[in-house]
Design an enzyme around this catalytic site. Sequence first.
Site, PDB file in Angstrom:
ATOM      1  N   ASP A   1      26.168  19.495 -16.809  1.00 28.52           N
ATOM      2  CA  ASP A   1      26.905  19.647 -18.053  1.00 28.52           C
ATOM      3  C   ASP A   1      28.341  19.206 -17.827  1.00 28.52           C
ATOM      4  O   ASP A   1      28.666  18.691 -16.754  1.00 28.52           O
ATOM      5  CB  ASP A   1      26.801  21.078 -18.593  1.00 28.52           C
ATOM      6  CG  ASP A   1      27.433  22.103 -17.666  1.00 28.52           C
ATOM      7  OD1 ASP A   1      28.585  21.892 -17.235  1.00 28.52           O
ATOM      8  OD2 ASP A   1      26.783  23.115 -17.375  1.00 28.52           O
TER       9      ASP A   1
ATOM     10  N   GLU B   1      28.778  26.591 -28.220  1.00 28.78           N
ATOM     11  CA  GLU B   1      28.737  27.581 -27.132  1.00 28.78           C
ATOM     12  C   GLU B   1      29.841  27.300 -26.122  1.00 28.78           C
ATOM     13  O   GLU B   1      30.101  26.134 -25.800  1.00 28.78           O
ATOM     14  CB  GLU B   1      27.366  27.471 -26.462  1.00 28.78           C
ATOM     15  CG  GLU B   1      27.160  28.382 -25.268  1.00 28.78           C
ATOM     16  CD  GLU B   1      25.710  28.381 -24.798  1.00 28.78           C
ATOM     17  OE1 GLU B   1      24.806  28.120 -25.625  1.00 28.78           O
ATOM     18  OE2 GLU B   1      25.478  28.627 -23.599  1.00 28.78           O
TER      19      GLU B   1
ATOM     20  N   GLU C   1      27.980  33.850 -21.169  1.00 29.92           N
ATOM     21  CA  GLU C   1      27.400  33.724 -19.828  1.00 29.92           C
ATOM     22  C   GLU C   1      28.435  33.895 -18.729  1.00 29.92           C
ATOM     23  O   GLU C   1      28.083  34.261 -17.613  1.00 29.92           O
ATOM     24  CB  GLU C   1      26.654  32.396 -19.674  1.00 29.92           C
ATOM     25  CG  GLU C   1      27.555  31.178 -19.583  1.00 29.92           C
ATOM     26  CD  GLU C   1      26.762  29.883 -19.425  1.00 29.92           C
ATOM     27  OE1 GLU C   1      26.327  29.352 -20.447  1.00 29.92           O
ATOM     28  OE2 GLU C   1      26.578  29.422 -18.293  1.00 29.92           O
TER      29      GLU C   1
ATOM     30  N   ASP D   1      26.720  22.960 -26.541  1.00 27.62           N
ATOM     31  CA  ASP D   1      27.292  23.796 -25.484  1.00 27.62           C
ATOM     32  C   ASP D   1      28.347  22.992 -24.732  1.00 27.62           C
ATOM     33  O   ASP D   1      28.029  21.984 -24.099  1.00 27.62           O
ATOM     34  CB  ASP D   1      26.155  24.212 -24.534  1.00 27.62           C
ATOM     35  CG  ASP D   1      26.623  25.123 -23.412  1.00 27.62           C
ATOM     36  OD1 ASP D   1      27.830  25.394 -23.311  1.00 27.62           O
ATOM     37  OD2 ASP D   1      25.757  25.575 -22.636  1.00 27.62           O
TER      38      ASP D   1
ATOM     39  N   ASP E   1      24.216  37.797 -20.032  1.00 25.76           N
ATOM     40  CA  ASP E   1      23.606  37.205 -18.839  1.00 25.76           C
ATOM     41  C   ASP E   1      23.202  38.379 -17.955  1.00 25.76           C
ATOM     42  O   ASP E   1      23.986  39.317 -17.775  1.00 25.76           O
ATOM     43  CB  ASP E   1      24.621  36.299 -18.131  1.00 25.76           C
ATOM     44  CG  ASP E   1      24.044  35.645 -16.889  1.00 25.76           C
ATOM     45  OD1 ASP E   1      23.815  34.428 -16.911  1.00 25.76           O
ATOM     46  OD2 ASP E   1      23.825  36.358 -15.882  1.00 25.76           O
TER      47      ASP E   1
ATOM     48  N   LYS F   1      24.043  19.738 -24.302  1.00 26.66           N
ATOM     49  CA  LYS F   1      25.342  19.835 -23.655  1.00 26.66           C
ATOM     50  C   LYS F   1      26.280  18.795 -24.262  1.00 26.66           C
ATOM     51  O   LYS F   1      25.867  17.646 -24.491  1.00 26.66           O
ATOM     52  CB  LYS F   1      25.199  19.580 -22.154  1.00 26.66           C
ATOM     53  CG  LYS F   1      24.262  20.563 -21.461  1.00 26.66           C
ATOM     54  CD  LYS F   1      24.860  21.954 -21.424  1.00 26.66           C
ATOM     55  CE  LYS F   1      23.968  22.909 -20.633  1.00 26.66           C
ATOM     56  NZ  LYS F   1      24.586  24.250 -20.513  1.00 26.66           N
TER      57      LYS F   1
ATOM     58  N   HIS G   1      21.924  34.107 -22.400  1.00 24.66           N
ATOM     59  CA  HIS G   1      21.964  32.966 -21.502  1.00 24.66           C
ATOM     60  C   HIS G   1      20.858  33.125 -20.475  1.00 24.66           C
ATOM     61  O   HIS G   1      20.631  34.211 -19.961  1.00 24.66           O
ATOM     62  CB  HIS G   1      23.309  32.910 -20.780  1.00 24.66           C
ATOM     63  CG  HIS G   1      23.360  31.906 -19.667  1.00 24.66           C
ATOM     64  ND1 HIS G   1      23.402  32.264 -18.329  1.00 24.66           N
ATOM     65  CD2 HIS G   1      23.345  30.558 -19.689  1.00 24.66           C
ATOM     66  CE1 HIS G   1      23.442  31.165 -17.591  1.00 24.66           C
ATOM     67  NE2 HIS G   1      23.408  30.122 -18.380  1.00 24.66           N
TER      68      HIS G   1
ATOM     69  N   GLY H   1      18.085  30.449 -17.653  1.00 19.99           N
ATOM     70  CA  GLY H   1      17.982  29.203 -16.909  1.00 19.99           C
ATOM     71  C   GLY H   1      18.314  29.472 -15.457  1.00 19.99           C
ATOM     72  O   GLY H   1      17.986  30.538 -14.929  1.00 19.99           O
TER      73      GLY H   1
ATOM     74  N   LYS I   1      18.971  22.910 -27.480  1.00 17.46           N
ATOM     75  CA  LYS I   1      20.415  22.903 -27.191  1.00 17.46           C
ATOM     76  C   LYS I   1      20.799  21.645 -26.446  1.00 17.46           C
ATOM     77  O   LYS I   1      20.070  21.196 -25.561  1.00 17.46           O
ATOM     78  CB  LYS I   1      20.813  24.128 -26.369  1.00 17.46           C
ATOM     79  CG  LYS I   1      22.319  24.297 -26.225  1.00 17.46           C
ATOM     80  CD  LYS I   1      22.692  25.690 -25.770  1.00 17.46           C
ATOM     81  CE  LYS I   1      22.484  25.883 -24.289  1.00 17.46           C
ATOM     82  NZ  LYS I   1      22.764  27.276 -23.892  1.00 17.46           N
TER      83      LYS I   1
END
Lengths: 453, 453
Positions: free
Chosen positions: B35, B285, B312, B259, B335, B231, B362, B364, B229
């Site tokens: 990102d 985000e 997050e 994001d 998170d 980036k 959040h 991943g 979503k």
Amino acid sequence: MPPAPPSPPSGNPVITAVDTYDIRFPTSRRLAGSDAMNPDPDYSAAYLVLRTDAGDGLEGHGFAFTIGRGNDVQVAAIEALRPHVVGRSVEEVCGDPGTLSRVLVGDSQLRWLGPEKGVMHMAIGAVVNAVWDLAAKRAGEPLWRLLAHADPEWLVSQVDFRYLTDALTPEEALELLRRGKDGADTREAALRERGYPAYTTSPGWLGYSDEKLTRLAEQAVADGFSQIKLKVGADLDEDVRRLRLARQAVGPDVRIAVDANQRWGVAEAITWTRALADSDPYWIEEPTSPDDILGHAAVRRGVAPVKVATGEHVHNRVVFKQLLQAGAVDVVQIDAARVGGVNENLAILLLAAKFGVPVCPHAGGVGLCELVQHLSMFDYVALSGTTRNRVIEYVDHLHEHFVTPVLVRGGHYTAPTAPGFSAQLRAEAIAEHSYPDGTFWAAERAARAEEAA
Amino acid sequence: MPPAPPSPPSGNPVITAVDTYDIRFPTSRRLAGSDAMNPDPDYSAAYLVLRTDAGDGLEGHGFAFTIGRGNDVQVAAIEALRPHVVGRSVEEVCGDPGTLSRVLVGDSQLRWLGPEKGVMHMAIGAVVNAVWDLAAKRAGEPLWRLLAHADPEWLVSQVDFRYLTDALTPEEALELLRRGKDGADTREAALRERGYPAYTTSPGWLGYSDEKLTRLAEQAVADGFSQIKLKVGADLDEDVRRLRLARQAVGPDVRIAVDANQRWGVAEAITWTRALADSDPYWIEEPTSPDDILGHAAVRRGVAPVKVATGEHVHNRVVFKQLLQAGAVDVVQIDAARVGGVNENLAILLLAAKFGVPVCPHAGGVGLCELVQHLSMFDYVALSGTTRNRVIEYVDHLHEHFVTPVLVRGGHYTAPTAPGFSAQLRAEAIAEHSYPDGTFWAAERAARAEEAA
């Protein structure tokens, strides 16, 4: 640009090592330093030395201050930065610490551990401060003077304005620094003559008896301090009583700050501070969580005319920015070793100047007085241009371990004259207080083993 | 109280060890995860196992998530907590994780390294989460169900209200949890049948080609996701283009969140988000620093009707409290491994419920999906009582390394049935990916040495 460094003997010297040390002093054994949140601190330094192959014998010293356990974690964090530092050109790093500072803050993987807060950010501050120590030594100047004589454009280039421009632009910062040049010579002369005003926390630790509190408060006035500070927050009736005792001891004209060390929620902070009002406290320090910007604003509205001060645990410039934007503080308490080093403290001093809020640094612990005096002195000479309502905290602890300890006389910090950032511990201090194998701690262990046997 | 644990074979079993592991996956090699601020993450876990002498074969697993460098610092921080954990009664700790949580947060010396932020606080979260994993295994329940069936008074006792009571009192929290019991059985049945809505970030990483973006976005819709979503934040023209491509791929009815991963200052966040508006982004985000509460509030005013989401990197409940008080966010992104563990996330879920703001976690990285699903499922069954405008992030990474990986079907997380917090890595994953001496990393080193020879 700062004054040109002396030419190095080798062509392009580099930083050859970042040596780290876990230094701990057993301060918990004598109650100096006890407050409502920190009953038994062992003042410690996660300490580093930058070594070079310049052949000039100069090193850069820096540290993060901790209060004991976890100092090893802080050392590990400094070591994680080593690959960004070793091998860099000494001239480039010392001529432009801001670039290294951005590299350290910008390491995308390490950034996850913050970002810009806690252990990792304090480690960055330690390394960046060590670079400034080296830069000032190479320039042959105490850091405050290097900064005060630096070119405003260059100082602005040392600041990371990310997340700041809604409150302070580079152009505004430049204007503030240019204005700060007016009369700087006169102020530098005044600083050399009178020093910078200090206040003392020595009388006010929670563990002290009434007799000791009174004696030390009277001594503080006799020593020329115009402000003292008392720790509060453990017991309201006791605080009311102790503050009255202190007021009696110092008389009506000496300011008494009180410090709750984050003990309270918002409502309790207001109630408690109001209950102390008849002894005329000057500021309430850390009334609640250092993260609670809106909470500080509410406390400030609730306790006026008592002032609100915070900052020693405020983790970066973004939080300071908001404390100022929200009108949450009357006093900005920078700390030399909490944020990302001199560069970030420049940003915070500029923000405070923009908002017209006085800076009264947090100090004490180990080495914090030594460091932060340079920042306030620069601020006086070349930025805010005043010491009005500004005082640097002074606690008479552990100065003897430094090569160039602070000198406080008549309630004032004397302007340092030795080149550097006053950050260097004496070799004996390192040998004795390295943890766990320095001579002091090894002897302790042996004594305990003997007791147990 | 939570359901009574099975009687242990020994009288009063204790925690005998906190074993730690530095686990790293080489995710930077395939651009998944890239990102605007994090170009090359190596998803990592500072991982711990609580072992006991209960003789029941149960262990508590927990971890802090990092993205590579510094994972060793995070492990060192977990190890600094060991003395507070080893020797404690398993029944006491599992019956009341809140007390241990307060001990860890309250260690006066370690507290200095935060307080309640960064490396030290994430370490506390890892240990606290491991305790909840053990507690849920002993109760024979997936964590979400243990929490959903727990007594409201007991849940309130698990929350540290320090610094919160100006926004949420224990009495209000109790009322929210009591109200959450109404219809909980029906919602639990619905959860078991339909699962909990997810959204996917898989199409949107910055490193992907247009073809891959389009293909993955279409696949996401085909897989039943109602939100994806992207980036953004590296290049505005590119972002405009990529967002249009994505909008074409998913059609008008699928939500597209964007994001920025903290890339911008306030003004830039507003300008950039407005420039994306014709593709109808659902939320922006992390538009700016996670510390900038007032900045998020300004961005929210500036980009409406695009919603503002963050969390997050929000380091504790005090910052979440202010984001809600200031009206700075439309979406709270908890998170599972950033704050001080389940107990602090309970506080944050309660705050979000009080303010009526939806929670979209959040996830991943490695293991974050596994953990956080439990918190959202508890929130649905027994607190907020709704999944309206609520989705858990889903990224299809590294699940194969877990003993009980998440199961996402038809765009929904399936409710876990295995006892525990789904936190446990497979033994093979630990053996291969321990850094630097696991089999994967040792082979890498050998290959590099061979190349160099």
